[in-house]
Design a protein around this motif. Structure first.
Motif, PDB file in Angstrom:
ATOM      1  N   UNK A  72       1.499 -29.423  33.283  1.00 50.11           N
ATOM      2  CA  UNK A  72       2.305 -28.508  34.096  1.00 50.11           C
ATOM      3  C   UNK A  72       2.227 -28.888  35.577  1.00 50.11           C
ATOM      4  N   UNK A  73       1.090 -29.383  36.023  1.00 45.61           N
ATOM      5  CA  UNK A  73       0.978 -29.833  37.411  1.00 45.61           C
ATOM      6  C   UNK A  73       1.868 -31.051  37.647  1.00 45.61           C
ATOM      7  N   UNK A  74       1.869 -31.987  36.704  1.00 39.02           N
ATOM      8  CA  UNK A  74       2.725 -33.167  36.821  1.00 39.02           C
ATOM      9  C   UNK A  74       4.186 -32.725  36.897  1.00 39.02           C
ATOM     10  N   UNK A  75       4.572 -31.822  36.003  1.00 39.20           N
ATOM     11  CA  UNK A  75       5.966 -31.354  35.970  1.00 39.20           C
ATOM     12  C   UNK A  75       6.373 -30.728  37.299  1.00 39.20           C
ATOM     13  N   UNK A  76       5.505 -29.886  37.870  1.00 45.05           N
ATOM     14  CA  UNK A  76       5.877 -29.176  39.097  1.00 45.05           C
ATOM     15  C   UNK A  76       5.738 -30.039  40.347  1.00 45.05           C
ATOM     16  N   UNK A  77       5.185 -31.219  40.220  1.00 47.66           N
ATOM     17  CA  UNK A  77       5.184 -32.178  41.331  1.00 47.66           C
ATOM     18  C   UNK A  77       6.382 -33.112  41.257  1.00 47.66           C
ATOM     19  N   UNK A  78       7.134 -33.029  40.158  1.00 48.69           N
ATOM     20  CA  UNK A  78       8.155 -34.054  39.937  1.00 48.69           C
ATOM     21  C   UNK A  78       9.469 -33.493  39.408  1.00 48.69           C
ATOM     22  N   UNK A  79       9.943 -32.410  40.010  1.00 50.99           N
ATOM     23  CA  UNK A  79      11.282 -31.932  39.665  1.00 50.99           C
ATOM     24  C   UNK A  79      11.354 -30.528  39.111  1.00 50.99           C
ATOM     25  N   UNK A  80      10.275 -30.031  38.532  1.00 54.32           N
ATOM     26  CA  UNK A  80      10.244 -28.654  38.057  1.00 54.32           C
ATOM     27  C   UNK A  80       9.646 -27.776  39.142  1.00 54.32           C
ATOM     28  N   UNK A  81       9.936 -26.497  39.081  1.00 51.97           N
ATOM     29  CA  UNK A  81       9.302 -25.518  39.968  1.00 51.97           C
ATOM     30  C   UNK A  81       8.740 -24.394  39.117  1.00 51.97           C
ATOM     31  N   UNK A  82       7.697 -23.749  39.657  1.00 48.76           N
ATOM     32  CA  UNK A  82       7.196 -22.545  39.003  1.00 48.76           C
ATOM     33  C   UNK A  82       8.180 -21.424  39.285  1.00 48.76           C
ATOM     34  N   UNK A  83       8.702 -20.831  38.233  1.00 47.06           N
ATOM     35  CA  UNK A  83       9.558 -19.662  38.384  1.00 47.06           C
ATOM     36  C   UNK A  83       8.723 -18.392  38.289  1.00 47.06           C
ATOM     37  N   UNK A  84       7.689 -18.428  37.458  1.00 47.24           N
ATOM     38  CA  UNK A  84       6.774 -17.291  37.319  1.00 47.24           C
ATOM     39  C   UNK A  84       5.439 -17.824  36.837  1.00 47.24           C
ATOM     40  N   UNK A  85       4.371 -17.205  37.311  1.00 50.67           N
ATOM     41  CA  UNK A  85       3.031 -17.565  36.878  1.00 50.67           C
ATOM     42  C   UNK A  85       2.233 -16.272  36.829  1.00 50.67           C
ATOM     43  N   UNK A  86       2.198 -15.669  35.652  1.00 47.42           N
ATOM     44  CA  UNK A  86       1.577 -14.357  35.468  1.00 47.42           C
ATOM     45  C   UNK A  86       0.424 -14.439  34.473  1.00 47.42           C
ATOM     46  N   UNK A  87      -0.745 -14.965  34.912  1.00 43.28           N
ATOM     47  CA  UNK A  87      -1.872 -15.067  33.991  1.00 43.28           C
ATOM     48  C   UNK A  87      -2.358 -13.687  33.562  1.00 43.28           C
ATOM     49  N   UNK A  88      -2.809 -13.511  32.366  1.00 43.99           N
ATOM     50  CA  UNK A  88      -2.865 -14.467  31.268  1.00 43.99           C
ATOM     51  C   UNK A  88      -1.685 -14.313  30.299  1.00 43.99           C
ATOM     52  N   UNK A  89      -0.547 -13.860  30.787  1.00 39.90           N
ATOM     53  CA  UNK A  89       0.581 -13.582  29.893  1.00 39.90           C
ATOM     54  C   UNK A  89       1.624 -14.694  29.815  1.00 39.90           C
ATOM     55  N   UNK A  90       2.136 -15.143  30.963  1.00 37.52           N
ATOM     56  CA  UNK A  90       3.284 -16.051  30.883  1.00 37.52           C
ATOM     57  C   UNK A  90       3.361 -16.967  32.102  1.00 37.52           C
ATOM     58  N   UNK A  91       3.774 -18.183  31.835  1.00 43.01           N
ATOM     59  CA  UNK A  91       4.114 -19.135  32.889  1.00 43.01           C
ATOM     60  C   UNK A  91       5.507 -19.651  32.561  1.00 43.01           C
ATOM     61  N   UNK A  92       6.357 -19.759  33.603  1.00 41.19           N
ATOM     62  CA  UNK A  92       7.732 -20.235  33.435  1.00 41.19           C
ATOM     63  C   UNK A  92       7.985 -21.317  34.478  1.00 41.19           C
ATOM     64  N   UNK A  93       8.529 -22.442  34.013  1.00 43.87           N
ATOM     65  CA  UNK A  93       8.939 -23.498  34.934  1.00 43.87           C
ATOM     66  C   UNK A  93      10.424 -23.778  34.708  1.00 43.87           C
ATOM     67  N   UNK A  94      11.069 -24.320  35.728  1.00 41.00           N
ATOM     68  CA  UNK A  94      12.492 -24.604  35.604  1.00 41.00           C
ATOM     69  C   UNK A  94      12.877 -25.839  36.388  1.00 41.00           C
ATOM     70  N   UNK A  95      14.042 -26.366  36.058  1.00 40.28           N
ATOM     71  CA  UNK A  95      14.546 -27.549  36.752  1.00 40.28           C
ATOM     72  C   UNK A  95      16.060 -27.607  36.665  1.00 40.28           C
ATOM     73  N   UNK A  96      16.644 -28.388  37.539  1.00 43.10           N
ATOM     74  CA  UNK A  96      18.072 -28.694  37.475  1.00 43.10           C
ATOM     75  C   UNK A  96      18.211 -29.920  36.589  1.00 43.10           C
ATOM     76  N   UNK A  97      18.964 -29.798  35.512  1.00 44.94           N
ATOM     77  CA  UNK A  97      19.163 -30.911  34.593  1.00 44.94           C
ATOM     78  C   UNK A  97      20.405 -31.705  34.988  1.00 44.94           C
TER      79      UNK A  97
END
Length: 188
Positions: A72-97
């Motif tokens: 997830x760290x690799x993804x968010x350093x390279x085109x994805x962003x954290x949309x939500x990070x709500x431990x310990x329930x949910x993490x959401x990442x997103x990107x422009x495809x």
């Protein structure tokens, strides 16, 4: 109706995949495992992403993740962003495809929810942890893609048909890696 943070950021979609697994570990430990899984822990991840990028060497990205950083760290350093990070329930990442010419501005969670000019396809992915008894959790991962124009939808549909089998396999193996890490963190 919004039930998850993924619903908040991607309430409509044309393409979707969802996978789930039960893990004999509490949500806090499972969420930590989600955050810590590396590409090398996911069976065939590096092979399938090497095939996807045509064997080309590229900069670090989700398609060319190293061995030491959490995926997830690799993804968010390279085109994805954290949309939500709500431990310990949910993490959401997103990107422009897909973006129209000149449309690749900096994406933010707020912009991700806004109506964009035609020609975009956005992807969002989550991991959702649901308690399932006193010391267990159900973990699901869902990917949704929304294309806001017919040409972008057709273009993404061609891509989706090609990558879906590998993507679905990776998601299932990712969940197994989370399970291994959450149930035996000392083994990794």
């Amino acid at each position: 109706m919004i039930e998850t943070r993924l619903d908040e950021f991607m309430p409509a979609w044309q393409f979707r995949e969802r996978h789930a697994i039960r893990i004999a570990a509490p949500p806090k430990r499972v969420f930590a495992a989600i955050r810590d899984v590396r590409a090398t822990e996911i069976f065939l991840f590096k092979t399938l992403t090497w095939i996807r990028r045509g064997g080309r060497r590229t900069a670090e990205s989700i398609l060319n993740a190293g061995d030491t950083a959490p995926l997830l760290d690799v993804a968010t350093r390279s085109g994805f962003i954290y949309l939500a990070n709500d431990p310990p329930r949910e993490v959401v990442i997103g990107t422009v495809v897909i973006a129209p010419p000149g449309g690749r501005d900096t994406m933010t969670p707020e912009r991700f929810k806004a109506q964009l000019a035609p020609g975009f396809a956005l992807a969002a992915m989550n991991f959702l942890v649901t308690p399932d008894g006193p010391n267990a959790s159900v973990v699901s991962t869902e990917t949704r893609v929304f294309a806001n124009s017919a040409p972008a939808k057709r273009r993404f549909a061609r891509y989706w048909r090609m990558i879906y089998p590998g993507s679905a396999f990776i998601r299932r193996m990712w969940l197994r890696a989370v399970k291994r890490r959450a149930t035996n963190p000392a083994a990794l």
